[in-house]
Design a protein around this motif. Structure first.
Motif, PDB file in Angstrom:
ATOM      1  N   LEU A  34      -1.595  -0.890   8.439  1.00 44.73           N
ATOM      2  CA  LEU A  34      -1.978  -1.824   7.383  1.00 44.73           C
ATOM      3  C   LEU A  34      -2.295  -3.148   8.059  1.00 44.73           C
ATOM      4  O   LEU A  34      -1.405  -3.840   8.543  1.00 44.73           O
ATOM      5  CB  LEU A  34      -0.852  -2.013   6.364  1.00 44.73           C
ATOM      6  CG  LEU A  34      -1.184  -2.969   5.213  1.00 44.73           C
ATOM      7  CD1 LEU A  34      -2.388  -2.463   4.417  1.00 44.73           C
ATOM      8  CD2 LEU A  34       0.014  -3.164   4.292  1.00 44.73           C
ATOM      9  N   SER A  69      -6.176  -0.578   5.011  1.00 46.88           N
ATOM     10  CA  SER A  69      -5.313   0.498   5.479  1.00 46.88           C
ATOM     11  C   SER A  69      -6.162   1.691   5.866  1.00 46.88           C
ATOM     12  O   SER A  69      -6.508   2.522   5.023  1.00 46.88           O
ATOM     13  CB  SER A  69      -4.315   0.884   4.376  1.00 46.88           C
ATOM     14  OG  SER A  69      -3.431   1.886   4.830  1.00 46.88           O
ATOM     15  N   LYS A 104      -2.256   5.887   6.664  1.00 46.60           N
ATOM     16  CA  LYS A 104      -0.983   5.430   6.109  1.00 46.60           C
ATOM     17  C   LYS A 104      -0.048   4.834   7.158  1.00 46.60           C
ATOM     18  O   LYS A 104       0.980   4.257   6.823  1.00 46.60           O
ATOM     19  CB  LYS A 104      -0.299   6.550   5.330  1.00 46.60           C
ATOM     20  CG  LYS A 104       0.389   7.609   6.149  1.00 46.60           C
ATOM     21  CD  LYS A 104       1.176   8.531   5.223  1.00 46.60           C
ATOM     22  CE  LYS A 104       2.130   9.414   6.006  1.00 46.60           C
ATOM     23  NZ  LYS A 104       2.962  10.255   5.108  1.00 46.60           N
ATOM     24  N   LYS A 120      -2.264   4.629   1.741  1.00 45.17           N
ATOM     25  CA  LYS A 120      -3.586   3.995   1.884  1.00 45.17           C
ATOM     26  C   LYS A 120      -4.134   3.386   0.611  1.00 45.17           C
ATOM     27  O   LYS A 120      -5.232   2.852   0.613  1.00 45.17           O
ATOM     28  CB  LYS A 120      -4.622   4.974   2.441  1.00 45.17           C
ATOM     29  CG  LYS A 120      -4.292   5.565   3.790  1.00 45.17           C
ATOM     30  CD  LYS A 120      -5.495   6.274   4.397  1.00 45.17           C
ATOM     31  CE  LYS A 120      -5.973   7.426   3.552  1.00 45.17           C
ATOM     32  NZ  LYS A 120      -7.191   8.054   4.115  1.00 45.17           N
ATOM     33  N   GLU A 121      -3.396   3.449  -0.477  1.00 46.10           N
ATOM     34  CA  GLU A 121      -3.891   2.867  -1.719  1.00 46.10           C
ATOM     35  C   GLU A 121      -3.133   1.600  -2.074  1.00 46.10           C
ATOM     36  O   GLU A 121      -1.891   1.567  -2.008  1.00 46.10           O
ATOM     37  CB  GLU A 121      -3.766   3.871  -2.859  1.00 46.10           C
ATOM     38  CG  GLU A 121      -4.747   5.026  -2.745  1.00 46.10           C
ATOM     39  CD  GLU A 121      -4.780   5.857  -4.014  1.00 46.10           C
ATOM     40  OE1 GLU A 121      -5.213   7.009  -3.928  1.00 46.10           O
ATOM     41  OE2 GLU A 121      -4.380   5.354  -5.068  1.00 46.10           O
ATOM     42  N   LEU A 122      -3.856   0.599  -2.489  1.00 51.65           N
ATOM     43  CA  LEU A 122      -3.248  -0.667  -2.870  1.00 51.65           C
ATOM     44  C   LEU A 122      -2.474  -0.499  -4.164  1.00 51.65           C
ATOM     45  O   LEU A 122      -3.014  -0.042  -5.175  1.00 51.65           O
ATOM     46  CB  LEU A 122      -4.346  -1.724  -3.059  1.00 51.65           C
ATOM     47  CG  LEU A 122      -3.887  -3.120  -3.442  1.00 51.65           C
ATOM     48  CD1 LEU A 122      -3.099  -3.754  -2.308  1.00 51.65           C
ATOM     49  CD2 LEU A 122      -5.080  -3.997  -3.807  1.00 51.65           C
ATOM     50  N   TYR A 168       0.851  -1.183   0.000  1.00 53.82           N
ATOM     51  CA  TYR A 168       0.000   0.000   0.000  1.00 53.82           C
ATOM     52  C   TYR A 168       0.885   1.230   0.000  1.00 53.82           C
ATOM     53  O   TYR A 168       1.900   1.290   0.693  1.00 53.82           O
ATOM     54  CB  TYR A 168      -0.876   0.049   1.257  1.00 53.82           C
ATOM     55  CG  TYR A 168      -2.214  -0.616   1.109  1.00 53.82           C
ATOM     56  CD1 TYR A 168      -2.298  -2.009   1.023  1.00 53.82           C
ATOM     57  CD2 TYR A 168      -3.379   0.118   1.062  1.00 53.82           C
ATOM     58  CE1 TYR A 168      -3.515  -2.629   0.886  1.00 53.82           C
ATOM     59  CE2 TYR A 168      -4.616  -0.504   0.928  1.00 53.82           C
ATOM     60  CZ  TYR A 168      -4.673  -1.872   0.843  1.00 53.82           C
ATOM     61  OH  TYR A 168      -5.890  -2.490   0.706  1.00 53.82           O
TER      62      TYR A 168
END
Lengths: 109, 110
Positions: B74, B68, B71, B52-54, B49
């Motif tokens: 996870l 997540s 940040k 917060k983004e995959l 990640y």
């Protein structure tokens, strides 16, 4: 294909002997290369990185672009060096941390 | 201060159960990972990640779902646990190329 190879799974030596842990990679471009170590029952941690050109705990690693290798060496192994060692080349421009399969070093008294 | 911390350290559970492993880092890193270390000590990336983004989702069964919330965290949720899920799971974070690892969670499915 992009790949990292640690050809030997196990290496057992006696204290004071030289060790060489081999790592070959097949990434294009300019990967950044690392060695990580995991002592018994401890977390994985960075041992050294090629751009630092430093010696950590007596270990050094030379990047050979011609042979695409990044072997880890120590002239005189100590018992406390017994651990799992992982080579980790990171492709240029990538956040993906990829590890070799690891190699177990055992240094006997 | 622990840079990357995982809980629990050990987890023993029965097949079919659902369990979660939490990971937190206080390094301010943008990127976090989950790795699986099998019985042969082979370390394989599962997820990554970034803020917060995959960004990386390796070939992992759908039973594994990372989350997540921010940040610094996870978490890994695993549904319908199977015997083959037994392994040590490592969380890591990085800013640039150097990774910092948690102490690992030893999951045993019985």
């Amino acid at each position: 294909a992009q790949r990292v190879t640690q050809p030997e799974k196990l290496l057992s030596v006696f204290k004071g002997a030289p060790v060489e842990l081999k790592c070959n990679y097949s990434y294009s471009g300019s990967p950044e290369l690392f060695w990580y170590v995991q002592y018994s029952r401890q977390r994985l941690q960075l041992l050294l990185r090629h751009i630092s050109r430093e010696s950590i705990k007596g270990f050094t690693a030379d990047l050979n672009k011609g042979e695409t290798s990044f072997h880890l060496k120590k002239p005189f192994a100590q018992e406390e060096d017994s651990a799992m060692y992982y080579c980790a080349p990171t492709p240029g421009g990538s956040e993906k941390l990829v590890f070799g399969k690891g190699m177990k070093l055992t240094v006997n008294p | 201060d622990t840079a990357v911390s995982q809980t629990p350290k050990y987890l023993v559970t029965q097949m079919g159960n659902d369990k979660s492993i939490k990971c937190e880092q206080n390094l301010g890193h943008d990127t976090m990972y989950w790795y699986k270390q099998d019985s042969k000590k082979f370390l394989k990336i599962m997820f990554s990640y970034n803020n917060k983004e995959l960004i990386i989702n390796e070939t992992v069964p759908n039973r594994f779902s990372p989350k997540s919330p921010d940040k610094a965290h996870l978490n890994l949720h695993i549904n319908s646990l199977e015997l083959g899920d037994s392994a040590v799971y490592f969380c890591a974070s990085s800013q640039g190329r150097e990774a910092f690892f948690g102490q690992g969670t030893r999951l045993t499915v019985v």
